[in-house]
Scaffold this motif. Structure first.
Motif: not given
Length: 632
Positions: A193-200, A203-205
């Motif tokens: 699973h990704p640590f730093w990517i969300d669907g768009k 991520s904030a982190a």
């Protein structure tokens, strides 16, 4: 009477069967299941055969027959007359045999049933007959089910792509194979699973982490080493690569911030600091669980006040670096105070001075040039030599920036925790200081190694003090001085007060305690591979020199008993230690090991932002600066 007894003997069996079919008989053969609309099966008829004694008959009319034969063995196989149906009456079952003179009644009271809950009155009674097969199609068709659309979370959507593209994303220069394997293992443990990517996108982190990488230049690192790839949110392959690449760059940044850009031991055998380089597993574990991973990543840089002052000065220089233009300086002979030269106007312009009527190297020019040399890390003698000329020809502040960055790099060689109490020896400054909780307790001039026998740079812990020490000549001095002397004169050592001990082919030379002992009256031991330590000296006049590089590598302390008073604690005052002088060698252990750091700071910024520079005694500063420039 015999018939009555026979009837009573089978009454229990009759009752069980009667109750089992009572409901079905009461509904009649035409009733249908309320819920399924199916006809119930017809109940079997019960015939009781009692033998040849005036056969009583109990008939329950139903199509198939269920015959219960109670006759004795060997009796007639057939009945004399057909059985009649039993008549069900309220509260009793009447059994009437055909002969009138043998008529009797069997009264079986109905069982008492509990009252029916009104809420359940409308529900059908539970089925007591065997489970019937459902019809092929129910009477009421179920409603059509709505179409279900399942959207996979970004982690599940990208996990397969991360597994496929992780190897390519980890192709980061200077990232070792071990770190790459650890990063792959970290993703595998996270089910890719990704640590730093969300669907768009980030991520904030991920945005906080990427922002810190973009600020790498503020800490003297090279931002181009941590450049992030561009990607579109719709390109899932690029999203997966970007997540892994950000992890890899964060690991590289953390290791660089701890001193991983260059290996000091490859620059010189005298540089042996123990670098605290974090593993990729450690970095990702701390970042992934942090509320602000950017701040956690920045914390890998040195936390020391000296480093923070250098960082602030670097920011000031970069903010003001375009105020003075670069000037091309022609070559020529060295310029000193009072000399006339056509280059003087160029020098004054480069130093920010106004024009002069004559091209004379006057006092104002010499003073400004000395200040420039000091900030550039050169000898501040006010003479325009070849090195100063080259520095003047560089872009303004570029040389000083590189010097600050190289000095910041050497701060990364130190442990993050210097110790609440610790001793620092700055070799180029010829100074030793003891600090406790950030406050200066003691400062002293020191003598360090000559360039040919330089004092090494490393950190260790002081463990004990020896009063009235003997001096065992180290192998380097023994090879260079004593062995040639002994070869020329067998009494070479004895004439100088040394004791020679031979063990087979090995020779050791010892100088007994005394006033002429090279170590003086006391030495401070922190056993190390270089066999160096701090000690007293009988030749105290050397402390008056400005450039105090006279030893064979050890550090001679100007006031050793004042230092001993601090490191040994209140039990061993300097007065008590001095009373031990001349009474034989005495070892005293410190209450607890004391960190000691031998450092090489050629550029120091004080609390007011002023820069102090010291000579590059062993050329270490030049080696570090060149290594970083080549790396860039």
């Amino acid at each position: 009477m015999r018939l009555r007894r026979l009837a009573e003997s089978v009454s229990a069996a009759v009752l069980g069967l009667a109750l089992g079919v009572a409901t079905a008989l009461a509904q009649g053969p035409g009733n249908e299941a309320a819920t399924l609309g199916l006809p119930l099966p017809e109940a079997p008829a019960l015939r009781i055969l009692a033998g040849d004694v005036g056969p009583p008959q109990l008939d329950i009319p139903a199509p198939p027959e269920l015959v219960l034969d109670l006759r004795p063995a060997g009796s007639a196989p057939e009945l004399a007359a057909p059985l009649e149906a039993a008549e069900i009456v309220t509260g009793a079952i009447s059994v009437t045999p055909r002969p009138a003179d043998q008529e009797f009644e069997l009264d079986v009271p109905l069982p008492e049933m509990p009252p029916v809950d009104p809420a359940l009155a409308a529900k059908p009674a539970p089925k007591t007959q065997p489970q019937l097969a459902r019809p092929a199609e129910p009477l009421i068709a179920p409603p059509a089910l709505p179409e279900v659309v399942v959207a996979l979370p970004p982690g599940l959507e990208l996990s397969g792509r991360i597994a496929e593209r992780a190897e390519e994303a980890l192709s980061v220069p200077r990232l070792a194979q071990r770190e790459r394997a650890d990063i792959l293992a970290a993703y595998a443990a996270n089910e890719n699973h990704p640590f730093w990517i969300d669907g768009k996108g980030w991520s904030a982190a991920g945005r906080l982490l990427a922002a810190q990488l973009g600020r790498a230049g503020q800490d003297g690192l090279r931002p181009a080493d941590y450049a992030l790839p561009a990607f579109e949110a719709s390109d899932k392959d690029r999203l997966a690569e970007a997540d892994v690449r950000l992890s890899a760059l964060a690991v590289l940044y953390a290791r660089d911030a701890r001193g991983g850009r260059i290996d000091p031991r490859r620059l010189s055998k005298l540089l042996t600091p123990e670098l605290d380089l974090p593993s990729a597993t450690e970095v990702l574990s701390e970042l992934a669980g942090a509320g602000d991973p950017g701040a956690v990543l920045a914390a890998y840089n040195p936390p020391h006040e000296g480093y923070r002052r250098l960082k602030a000065k670097l920011a000031d220089l970069r903010a003001d670096k375009e105020e003075i233009p670069a000037v091309r300086m022609p070559a020529g002979p060295p310029l000193r105070l009072g000399m006339r030269d056509e280059r003087v106007p160029l020098v004054r312009a480069r130093l920010g001075l106004g024009a002069s009527e004559e091209p004379i190297f006057d006092r104002s020019t010499a003073i400004a040039l000395a200040e420039f040399q000091k900030q550039a890390g050169l000898r501040a003698d006010g003479v325009l030599g070849s090195q100063t000329l080259a520095a003047l020809g560089s872009p303004p502040a570029a040389g000083l920036e590189n010097d600050i960055v190289a000095q910041m790099e050497r701060w990364r060689w130190l442990p993050a925790d210097l110790g609440a109490s610790h001793v620092v020896v700055n070799v180029p400054e010829f100074k030793m200081r003891m600090l406790r909780d950030g406050k200066l307790l003691h400062e002293s001039r020191v003598i360090v190694g000559k360039p040919g026998s330089a004092t090494p740079i490393f950190s260790h812990k002081m463990e004990y003090v020896v009063v009235n020490p003997s001096w065992y000549v180290p192998p380097s001095i023994l090879k260079k001085e004593f062995l040639p002397g002994l070869a020329a004169d067998p009494d070479y050592a004895a004439k100088r007060g040394y004791v020679v001990t031979r063990r087979g082919k090995s020779i050791s030379v010892r100088q007994p305690p005394g006033e002429r002992n090279a170590l003086g009256w006391i030495k401070f031991m922190f056993p190390n591979d270089h066999a160096v330590y701090l000690h007293d000296t009988p030749n105290r006049r050397l402390f008056a020199s400005n450039r105090r590089a006279f030893s064979h590598g050890c550090v001679r302390v100007e006031n050793p008993f004042a230092l001993a008073d601090l490191v040994l604690g209140p039990e061993w005052t300097s007065e008590r230690l001095k009373r031990l002088i001349g009474s034989g060698e005495r070892t005293i252990r410190l209450p607890q090991p004391l960190p000691i750091h031998l450092v090489y700071d050629t550029l120091v910024v004080d609390g007011a932002g002023r820069i102090s520079t010291f000579d590059d005694l062993y050329g270490v500063h030049r080696l570090v600066r060149n290594a970083l420039e080549q790396r860039s």
